[in-house]
Each structure stands twice: as C-alpha cells, then as structure tokens.
Scaffold this motif. Structure first.
Motif, short mmCIF file in Angstrom:
data_model
loop_
_atom_site.label_atom_id
_atom_site.label_comp_id
_atom_site.label_asym_id
_atom_site.label_seq_id
_atom_site.Cartn_x
_atom_site.Cartn_y
_atom_site.Cartn_z
N ARG A 142 14.72 7.98 -9.82
CA ARG A 142 13.50 8.21 -9.05
C ARG A 142 13.52 9.62 -8.48
NH1 ARG A 142 14.50 2.80 -5.67
NH2 ARG A 142 15.82 4.29 -4.60
N ARG A 154 5.46 6.35 -10.20
CA ARG A 154 4.64 7.55 -10.03
C ARG A 154 5.46 8.69 -9.43
NH1 ARG A 154 -1.45 7.39 -7.54
NH2 ARG A 154 -1.47 5.60 -8.98
N THR A 155 5.20 9.89 -9.88
CA THR A 155 5.77 11.09 -9.28
C THR A 155 4.63 11.91 -8.68
OG1 THR A 155 5.67 12.28 -11.39
CG2 THR A 155 7.74 11.17 -10.85
N TYR A 156 4.99 12.91 -7.88
CA TYR A 156 4.00 13.65 -7.11
C TYR A 156 4.17 15.14 -7.37
CZ TYR A 156 4.02 9.03 -5.27
OH TYR A 156 3.98 7.65 -5.20
N TYR A 207 1.66 9.64 -0.59
CA TYR A 207 2.57 8.49 -0.69
C TYR A 207 3.13 8.12 0.68
CZ TYR A 207 6.94 6.02 -1.65
OH TYR A 207 7.96 5.12 -1.63
N TRP A 221 2.54 2.17 -6.24
CA TRP A 221 2.87 3.47 -6.84
C TRP A 221 4.35 3.53 -7.20
CZ3 TRP A 221 -0.02 7.56 -3.33
CH2 TRP A 221 -1.40 7.37 -3.46
N ASP A 222 5.20 2.94 -6.35
CA ASP A 222 6.63 2.89 -6.67
C ASP A 222 6.86 2.09 -7.95
OD1 ASP A 222 7.83 4.42 -4.70
OD2 ASP A 222 7.98 2.77 -3.28
N ALA A 228 -4.74 0.59 -8.77
CA ALA A 228 -3.28 0.51 -8.92
C ALA A 228 -2.85 -0.91 -9.29
CB ALA A 228 -2.60 0.96 -7.64
N SER A 282 -3.76 -1.70 -12.84
CA SER A 282 -2.81 -1.06 -13.75
C SER A 282 -1.53 -1.88 -13.86
CB SER A 282 -2.50 0.35 -13.24
OG SER A 282 -1.50 0.96 -14.03
N GLU A 339 4.88 1.67 -10.37
CA GLU A 339 4.39 2.44 -11.52
C GLU A 339 5.37 3.54 -11.91
OE1 GLU A 339 -0.47 2.33 -10.89
OE2 GLU A 339 0.69 4.01 -10.13
#
Length: 344
Positions: free
Chosen positions: A174, A112-114, A123, A107-108, A321, A324, A110
């Motif tokens: 980030r 990704r945000t939350y 996460y 996820w990092d 993931a 991807s 990618e």
C-alpha cells in the motif's frame, strides 16, 4: 439508551485497539466520553475489519449493510453496532458522516492511490475528519467554524498516521504518499514495495507530511476554545498526543521504515497535564482569528453535513465506489466459479 454492557465492550475494544484515544478520552465528561467510546469502537472495528481481512471488498460491503441496519434502528447483534445505534438515535447523527468513513474504506478496498497531496487529504477527510465531525455532534457543536477546525485536526492526525506507517504500508503493498511526489523522485512503486528503504527522497516526503500535519494542528487549536469547556481537555490531549507522534518522527529524521515512531506513557501523562492547563487558559484568552479560516475544500462536505444547514443527501461518489466494489465482487465470484468448473 445504551446498554452498559455494550459500553463496557466498546471501552475494552478501545483500551486495546487505540491507546491514544483511550488516554485522551479520560479527560472528556462522561456524557460525551461514553458515546465517544461507542463511536470510536464502531469506527475502529470497521477499519480493522477492512484493513486486516484478506477479503476487503466483502468487508466493506458488510459494513455498508451494518450501517443500513444501524440507521434502520435494527442493528446487528454485536455490542459496537448496538451502542452506535443508540448514539445515532440520541444525537441525530447525520448519515453523511459515517457514510464518508465507509467511502474511505471503500477506497482502501479498491487499492486506490492518490496523485496529489489534495487527494491524500480527500482520503484523510473520509477516514479521520468524518470522525472529528461526529465527535462535534456528540458535543453539541454545529458551528461551522468549529467544525472546520475539527476537520483540520482529523486530517492532521491522518497525515501523521500515514507518515508514521510508510514502511508498514509498503510491506503490505500500500502507498498513501502522493504518487506525484514519488514520480518526481524517480521512485518505482513496485521496487519500493519489494524493498522499502529510508532514502533521502523518502524521508523528504515524510518530512513534508509532518510539516503539513503541524500546520493543521496549529489551525485546529484555534477551534478548541469554541468547544464546551468540559470537552476541551480531552480534545487538547488528542491533539498533543498525535502531534507528539509527529514530533517523534522529526527526532527520527523522518525514517518511518526501519523503526516505528512511538511515544511513552510518561509523555502521554505529560500531555494530559498540559491539556488540562491549556484548557483552563483557553477560557480567558481571546479567540484566535484562525478560528474563522475557510474550511479546507476537501472537508467542506463534512462541515455542511454536520452543520445541517440544508437537506441531507447521500453522496453520489459513495454509491459509485460501492457499485465498483459490487462489480468487482461479482467478477471475482464468476472467475472462481469458472476455475472450479474447469477443475472438474
């Protein structure tokens, strides 16, 4: 059996890379401390490999391959990999637990945000609570209530890390704060990355993370009495040292942009002494009813995996993931090849 030379290399990596865990580990019994150092070295170096490298996608996919080799019993020729392989074999470590860490690092990669606090906890469950669950396995703890409280502690620690690192993360482009909090405050993320400032709104978000972390530190403490007696001082110490960072943020009025929250060596020594005393008290005090609180929904899958109540299966979301990231790598390579062809 773990090679003593590999253990020494892992110990050195933790001594320089994770002062808080190194301090707390000194209170663990040797039979838990040694595999814990191997576990933390592998996890820490895996995190650094992704966090500090420009090619984050390749770093995560290499970590996937390293984990495959670990679980095949044929580790990469590196001390942390060999030591972690010995730990996996000795303790029958469920694959779902390091897989969860791998997914968090994916996820990092990618970026990704939350959107919500629950997403941040999703996460945090992967990059922190998974390690807490693995620590329970090393201690021989498979009780679901104790595992749930260990996962509480992991999320509390990660929320503390996120609160402490808001400024540093922003400078790296980030964001781990819930994006719905930022939207509600009218903060444009691109502008925040360009010029992060400790405004009242940002400090308010840090405060909310710290408050939630303290709530989970409290919940986690109820589970420490369910751990083996010899392990309690070390885990109490980890709890107090990280909570001390959260306390420092409070003293700084939640400004984690212009300065970094740090604790002193004297404070750590004080928390170590407090942890030894508290561990002794836990042997005579009745168990808190908080021990039996339901697991947070974000960590339920970790509790299930560590408790080994049912058949082990690997996560579909992990494979999604990784797929991807594979697609992203192929696209980047095709773009690079096309650019080189046009240049010639």
């Amino acid at each position: 059996m773990m090679d003593p030379r590999d253990l020494e290399a892992c110990t050195e990596a933790i001594r320089h890379g994770s002062l808080s865990f190194h301090a707390a580990s000194r209170l663990l019994p040797k039979k838990v401390r040694d595999p814990a150092l191997a576990l933390y070295a592998f996890c820490r170096l895996a995190d650094d490999e992704v966090d500090l490298k420009a090619e984050k996608v390749d770093a995560v996919l290499r970590l996937r391959d390293r984990l495959d080799l670990v679980y095949a019993g044929t580790p990469q020729n590196a001390a942390p990999d060999r030591a972690f392989t010995a730990v996996v074999q000795q303790f029958d470590m469920p694959r779902a637990l390091p897989d969860a860490l791998l997914e968090g690092l994916a996820w990092d990669a990618e970026g990704r945000t939350y959107a919500t606090l629950s997403g941040v906890k999703d996460y945090s469950a992967r990059v922190a609570s998974a390690v807490g669950a693995m620590m329970c396995v090393l201690m021989g703890v498979r009780d679901r209530d104790a595992l749930a409280r260990a996962c509480d502690l992991g999320i509390a620690m990660q929320l503390t890390n996120i609160a402490r690192d808001v400024g540093e993360d922003a400078l790296e482009g980030r964001i781990y704060l819930p994006t719905d909090w930022m939207d509600a405050a009218g903060i444009d993320r691109a502008e925040f990355f360009d010029d992060p400032r400790p405004t009242k709104a940002v400090r308010g978000m840090v405060k909310k993370l710290v408050i939630e972390a303290h709530r989970l530190y409290y919940r986690s403490e109820a589970g420490l009495g369910a751990l083996p007696r010899g392990c309690r001082p070390g885990i109490f110490a980890a709890r107090h040292i990280y909570a001390g960072i959260a306390g420092r943020l409070t003293a700084m009025e939640y400004d984690s942009i212009t300065a970094r929250a740090r604790t002193t060596r004297a404070q750590k020594l004080g928390w170590l002494a407090q942890s030894v005393a508290q561990s002794g008290t836990s042997m005579v005090m009745p168990r808190s009813p908080v021990l039996f609180a339901k697991p947070l929904p974000e960590v339920q899958f970790l509790v299930d995996a560590a408790a080994k109540d049912g058949p082990e299966r690997r996560s579909d979301s992990l494979f999604d993931a990784l797929a991807s990231l594979e697609a992203k790598r192929q696209t980047e390579r095709a773009t690079l090849i096309g650019a080189r062809a046009r240049a010639t």
